[in-house]
Design a protein around this motif. Structure first.
Motif, PDB file in Angstrom:
ATOM      1  N   VAL A 477       0.838  -1.199   0.000  1.00 28.86           N
ATOM      2  CA  VAL A 477       0.000   0.000   0.000  1.00 28.86           C
ATOM      3  C   VAL A 477       0.875   1.251   0.000  1.00 28.86           C
ATOM      4  CG1 VAL A 477      -1.555   1.380   1.453  1.00 28.86           C
ATOM      5  CG2 VAL A 477      -2.063  -1.027   1.002  1.00 28.86           C
ATOM      6  N   ARG A 478       1.895   1.266   0.831  1.00 25.23           N
ATOM      7  CA  ARG A 478       2.763   2.452   0.893  1.00 25.23           C
ATOM      8  C   ARG A 478       3.432   2.707  -0.456  1.00 25.23           C
ATOM      9  NH1 ARG A 478       5.619   1.088   6.768  1.00 25.23           N
ATOM     10  NH2 ARG A 478       3.763   1.512   8.052  1.00 25.23           N
ATOM     11  N   GLU A 479       3.888   1.648  -1.089  1.00 30.52           N
ATOM     12  CA  GLU A 479       4.538   1.804  -2.393  1.00 30.52           C
ATOM     13  C   GLU A 479       3.564   2.357  -3.431  1.00 30.52           C
ATOM     14  OE1 GLU A 479       6.630  -1.187  -5.621  1.00 30.52           O
ATOM     15  OE2 GLU A 479       6.860  -1.645  -3.487  1.00 30.52           O
ATOM     16  N   ARG A 480       2.366   1.782  -3.487  1.00 31.46           N
ATOM     17  CA  ARG A 480       1.361   2.242  -4.464  1.00 31.46           C
ATOM     18  C   ARG A 480       0.887   3.660  -4.139  1.00 31.46           C
ATOM     19  NH1 ARG A 480      -1.062  -1.422  -7.952  1.00 31.46           N
ATOM     20  NH2 ARG A 480      -0.349  -3.588  -7.747  1.00 31.46           N
ATOM     21  N   LEU A 481       0.756   3.955  -2.861  1.00 30.14           N
ATOM     22  CA  LEU A 481       0.288   5.287  -2.470  1.00 30.14           C
ATOM     23  C   LEU A 481       1.309   6.356  -2.874  1.00 30.14           C
ATOM     24  CD1 LEU A 481      -2.183   6.477  -1.024  1.00 30.14           C
ATOM     25  CD2 LEU A 481      -0.884   6.372   1.110  1.00 30.14           C
ATOM     26  N   ARG A 482       2.576   6.031  -2.713  1.00 32.60           N
ATOM     27  CA  ARG A 482       3.623   6.981  -3.101  1.00 32.60           C
ATOM     28  C   ARG A 482       3.567   7.244  -4.604  1.00 32.60           C
ATOM     29  NH1 ARG A 482       7.071   5.146  -0.007  1.00 32.60           N
ATOM     30  NH2 ARG A 482       7.277   6.825   1.515  1.00 32.60           N
ATOM     31  N   VAL A 483       3.388   6.185  -5.402  1.00 32.79           N
ATOM     32  CA  VAL A 483       3.283   6.351  -6.857  1.00 32.79           C
ATOM     33  C   VAL A 483       2.059   7.211  -7.191  1.00 32.79           C
ATOM     34  CG1 VAL A 483       2.807   5.129  -9.026  1.00 32.79           C
ATOM     35  CG2 VAL A 483       4.484   4.210  -7.409  1.00 32.79           C
ATOM     36  N   SER A 484       0.942   6.947  -6.513  1.00 29.54           N
ATOM     37  CA  SER A 484      -0.288   7.690  -6.796  1.00 29.54           C
ATOM     38  C   SER A 484      -0.110   9.175  -6.487  1.00 29.54           C
ATOM     39  CB  SER A 484      -1.444   7.110  -5.971  1.00 29.54           C
ATOM     40  OG  SER A 484      -2.603   7.907  -6.100  1.00 29.54           O
ATOM     41  N   ARG A 488      -0.306  12.570  -8.784  1.00 30.52           N
ATOM     42  CA  ARG A 488      -1.186  13.692  -8.454  1.00 30.52           C
ATOM     43  C   ARG A 488      -0.421  15.006  -8.328  1.00 30.52           C
ATOM     44  NH1 ARG A 488      -4.950  11.735  -3.511  1.00 30.52           N
ATOM     45  NH2 ARG A 488      -6.002  13.726  -3.955  1.00 30.52           N
ATOM     46  N   GLY A 489       0.887  14.954  -8.515  1.00 32.74           N
ATOM     47  CA  GLY A 489       1.675  16.182  -8.545  1.00 32.74           C
ATOM     48  C   GLY A 489       2.451  16.473  -7.293  1.00 32.74           C
ATOM     49  N   ALA A 490       2.482  15.563  -6.326  1.00 27.93           N
ATOM     50  CA  ALA A 490       3.203  15.810  -5.074  1.00 27.93           C
ATOM     51  C   ALA A 490       4.695  15.534  -5.264  1.00 27.93           C
ATOM     52  CB  ALA A 490       2.647  14.927  -3.963  1.00 27.93           C
ATOM     53  N   GLY A 491       5.518  16.296  -4.565  1.00 33.21           N
ATOM     54  CA  GLY A 491       6.957  16.068  -4.558  1.00 33.21           C
ATOM     55  C   GLY A 491       7.361  15.183  -3.402  1.00 33.21           C
ATOM     56  N   ASP A 492       8.543  14.584  -3.495  1.00 29.18           N
ATOM     57  CA  ASP A 492       8.993  13.664  -2.447  1.00 29.18           C
ATOM     58  C   ASP A 492       9.001  14.315  -1.061  1.00 29.18           C
ATOM     59  OD1 ASP A 492       9.269  11.624  -4.220  1.00 29.18           O
ATOM     60  OD2 ASP A 492      11.429  11.816  -4.485  1.00 29.18           O
ATOM     61  N   ALA A 493       9.301  15.600  -1.037  1.00 31.43           N
ATOM     62  CA  ALA A 493       9.379  16.289   0.258  1.00 31.43           C
ATOM     63  C   ALA A 493       8.031  16.320   0.968  1.00 31.43           C
ATOM     64  CB  ALA A 493       9.908  17.704   0.060  1.00 31.43           C
TER      65      ALA A 493
END
Length: 872
Positions: A477-484, A488-493
């Motif tokens: 879930v964490r991996e897929r959520l990060r990709v999603s 959606r335009g979010a940066g790693d920070a």
């Protein structure tokens, strides 16, 4: 720079590795763990990057690595073992070959979508996954099935989310040369094709791609060929895409083109011709027209050909609502059939008559694909007990005069293909108890009533397994959520919080399915404060993983997705509730095992079956569901919870949602979470573990696709094959002529007088009442009809329930007025209000059911005066 043309360069495998190609091209790898392990060992990183797709894997392995493997004796031994195992699997005798003679030589199974593996994305939801599981289970059982579908160049859409949570659709192009399929070719090496005639002298051509699903060939028609004009090339562009004419052309290609593809495949390979044609939902219904046309070409007239085709056809309906059925304007259908288009040999009015809604409440100008499917099939079924009942009521207008329970639609409850959906860790635990081969047979072939060996697995091992699976889901879930979020335009920070999403020690609830309104994705949000309390409870928290796609044209469904996403975005709860976009098979295979509870809250009775909870159950996940579909049939408090429903006719929809949401919260608060978190002996939640054990022991054997396909074979395919063999040209003509004669003469059939030996309106249990009935048969004879006594308990309106049917026998010759007397005993085998009636049905040895013609005669009020018997 963008390429102007794309093509696929295949690797040249060293001779010792050639069996890898055969293993990759047979989709059995998608449910055979040892074969997948073998491919993973070729190159673990590339295997992960290829999404577990052997064809893509082999296309990217370096020549140096292939050379290395070709000299690796340990790898070659594993390769030889896997290739030998596949050879035994596809050629050896299995369950079907061990049955008595009389089963069909082959069955053709038509469906608009097939969910075999994520590597072949030709499915949108439950119908396709069910069709894929049907093929896999048929392969495991050795059933000689031929699958028939379409190859969509865009498959179903890929789903992402905008920053504000709105569903966005993407349609990546699928190159068949990069899929685990191959072209069916003629003897001279040219691609095999089928063609359909279109209005105005045009034609629709399609190639045939072959996917090998274990022992089962799956034929997929593709209209993207150079011979077609631009419009025709796009017929197989998207699953459930386009307007009305586009869908009609897809369904003509599937049904008519599909029969032609089957004939071509059997001609080229020597595969036995199908004796039974199974239509999975109405989309493929036109297959019956093509088979009628084939028989007409041999000299059989339309009515006789219709009877011959009906005998060998099985129709499965999957929808519990009329809105779920494809319906076309009659003028559109008329334009595509007849002298200037397809099937010119058949009068277009005869074609239209098969699909028109010519019954009370129908739309007389609409051509209904399910209605045609039912009229072209002698045997039909729904996909759960409850759905069978709903279907009989929904289509009762096709059999006027019969109570809904006698409408000739039975049910075969769906099942799921356990080797596809059971986590390897669960399979290994079972194999340790009973051995690998017995565990594999139990999951694929089935046949056991209970899996009692589960009782021998220690509580500690079950609990540790459940935590391991939950932990794997959390990481996924964490991996897929990060990709999603990146999409959606979010940066790693911005995404550091994702490392704290979900907890492997918290009760995890799953909800994943398509998003039509009746499945009520957002019912859980009805009282958000109460849901938040459940999510954030200091001692007994819950966490929820949600996934689902709304149809691209369904803005209402998209709004539901957005509503759920916005709730899940709330920083107060986003570590406890997650929406994962792009739900598909790959995600599902991780989701089912990792959840503790599977939630399903449709509007009853709109869920025909609903198999997601079955897949969850096979992994030891407990069901929390409305009593609908399969759960209505098999629910027990031993292995789950039933959400009470407020489905009375007078209940306002909003009020109903409030009531049922409150019931859901109550169950979670008072029964589900306390049981998960309570500690028993040894510090384990032993009552929860016992429910997991009961789920596996009692539900496991029932929910198997192997059980389902065996039921289809025994209850539908075998009788259909017998009817097919019995309805030769002569007998089909005999049946058609007889039906026409009976229909013409039926107005002369009457029940004129009923007498009984009962002297009073009460009688004793176990006694027998004599019946004597005088009937008029007009131009028909005793061999054309059956006179029946129908008896049972009666309600306050004297309607008979739970009826028993007893045939009465004719006595002597007709009287001077041509009337005949029938007699027989009526056994009073139940106490309470009891009643009977008399009826006359058509009867012929080649009918599958007495209601088949929709003709019945019952007594007039004058005929029954003084004849009734009731036990009060």
């Amino acid at each position: 720079m963008k390429a102007i043309r794309r093509f696929t360069v295949r690797p040249v495998l060293p001779e010792p590795l050639r069996p890898l190609s055969d293993l990759a091209r047979n989709l059995r790898w998608s449910w055979h763990a040892e074969t997948r392990d073998l491919f993973q060992s070729v190159d673990p990183e590339r295997w992960a990057a290829a999404g577990g797709d052997p064809v893509r894997l082999l296309g990217g392995v370096s020549p140096d690595r292939l050379t290395e493997l070709a000299g690796d004796r340990r790898f070659l031994r594993r390769l030889t073992a896997a290739a030998d195992d596949l050879g035994d699997y596809v050629t050896g005798d299995r369950w079907y070959q061990q049955q008595d003679d009389g089963l069909p030589a082959a069955v053709a199974y038509f469906s608009p979508e097939f969910g075999i593996t994520a590597a072949l994305p030709q499915y949108s939801g439950g119908l396709g996954i069910l069709a894929g599981d049907h093929l896999k289970a048929a392969s495991d059982l050795g059933v000689p099935l031929i699958g028939v579908g379409l190859l969509y160049r865009h498959g179903y859409f890929r789903q992402t989310l905008s920053r504000d949570g709105w569903q966005q659709e993407h349609y990546p192009v699928l190159d068949p040369h990069e899929l685990p399929v191959s072209l069916l070719k003629e003897a001279d090496g040219t691609p095999a094709q089928v063609s359909l005639a279109l209005p105005g002298g045009r034609a629709l051509h399609a190639r045939i791609w072959l996917a090998q699903v274990g022992r089962v060939p799956l034929l997929m028609l593709d209209s993207d060929v150079e011979e077609n004009d631009f419009g025709e090339r796009g017929v197989t562009d998207r699953l459930y895409g386009g307007g009305s004419e586009h869908r009609l052309l897809q369904e003509m290609l599937l049904g008519i083109g599909g029969v032609r593809a089957v004939r071509t495949y059997c001609r080229l390979t020597g595969h036995p011709e199908p004796e039974v044609f199974h239509t999975n939902e109405g989309h493929a219904g036109f297959l019956g027209l093509e088979r009628i046309a084939e028989l007409c070409d041999t000299g059989l007239e339309f009515d006789s050909a219709l009877e011959a085709v009906r005998g060998g056809t099985v129709f499965t309906t999957h929808t519990p609502v009329p809105a779920g059925i494809d319906r076309f304007d009659r003028e559109l259908v008329a334009r595509h059939f007849g002298a200037d288009a397809e099937l010119p040999r058949i009068d277009v009015q005869r074609i239209l008559a098969l699909g028109m809604e010519t019954y009370p409440g129908g739309e007389p100008n609409l051509f209904n694909m399910a209605v045609m499917g039912l009229r072209l099939a002698q045997r039909a079924n729904g996909v759960s007990l409850l759905h069978g009942q709903v279907s009989r009521e929904m289509f009762a207008g096709l059999w006027p005069g019969f109570d809904a329970e006698e409408v000739p639609i039975t049910s075969v409850t769906n099942g799921v293909h356990a080797p596809t959906w059971v986590a390897p860790e669960v399979l290994r635990l079972g194999a340790r108890e009973v051995g690998a081969q017995r565990a594999e047979d139990a999951l694929s072939v089935g046949g056991s009533e209970r899996w009692d060996s589960v009782a021998d697995i220690p509580d500690q091992e079950i609990w540790e397994l459940r935590r391991t699976l939950r932990e794997q889901l959390v990481l996924e879930v964490r991996e897929r959520l990060r990709v999603s979020w990146r999409q959606r335009g979010a940066g790693d920070a911005e995404l550091g919080w994702i490392d704290g999403v979900l907890d492997p020690d918290v009760l995890t609830i799953g909800f994943a399915r398509r998003v039509p309104s009746y499945k009520r994705l957002t019912l859980m949000l009805r009282d958000r404060d109460r849901l938040m309390e459940l999510l954030l409870h200091p001692e007994r928290p819950i966490q929820i993983v949600v996934a689902g796609k709304a149809h691209p044209a369904d803005d209402g469904g998209k709004r539901l997705v957005q509503e759920l996403v916005r709730f899940a975005d709330d920083p107060r709860v986003r570590h406890r509730v997650v929406f994962l976009p792009d739900y598909g098979m790959a995600m599902a295979q991780k989701l089912y095992p990792g959840c503790d509870v599977w939630l399903n809250n449709p509007l009853r009775p709109l869920e025909a079956c609903g198999t997601s909870g079955m897949k969850a159950a096979l992994n030891g996940c407990l069901n929390l569901s409305v009593l609908d579909g399969w759960w209505d049939e098999w629910f027990q408090p031993d292995f789950g919870w039933a959400i009470p429903t407020a489905d009375g006719a007078g209940t306002d929809p909003d009020r109903r949602d409030d009531i049922e949401a409150a019931a859901l919260y109550d169950l979670l608060e008072q029964r589900v979470t306390p049981r998960f978190y309570e500690s028993g002996r040894g510090g384990l939640p032993d009552r929860w573990i016992d429910m997991v054990r009961q789920t596996l022991t009692l539900l496991g054997p029932k929910v198997l696709a192997g059980r389902m396909v065996r039921e289809y074979v025994e209850r539908l395919y075998a009788p259909a094959a017998q009817s097919h063999r019995a309805l030769t040209g002569d007998t089909a003509r005999e049946l058609a002529v007889w039906k026409a004669r009976v229909r013409a003469a039926w107005s002369g059939v009457s029940v004129d007088h009923v007498e009984t030996t009962a002297a009073t309106a009460t009688a004793e249990l176990g006694s027998t009442v004599g019946l004597r009935v005088r009937v008029g048969l007009g131009d028909l004879g005793p061999d054309d009809v059956e006179v029946q006594a129908v008896s049972g308990r009666v309600d306050a309106q004297d309607r008979i329930t739970d009826a028993t049917v007893v045939p009465l026998k004719p006595t002597g010759a007709p009287d001077l007025e041509g009337r005949r007397v029938y007699e027989g005993p009526l056994s009073l085998d139940r106490t309470g209000p009891y009643g009977y009636t008399i009826r006359i049905l058509p009867a012929h040895r080649l009918l599958a059911a007495g209601a088949e013609l929709g003709l019945v005669t019952v007594p007039s009020e004058e005929a029954v005066e003084g004849a009734g018997v009731l036990m009060r």
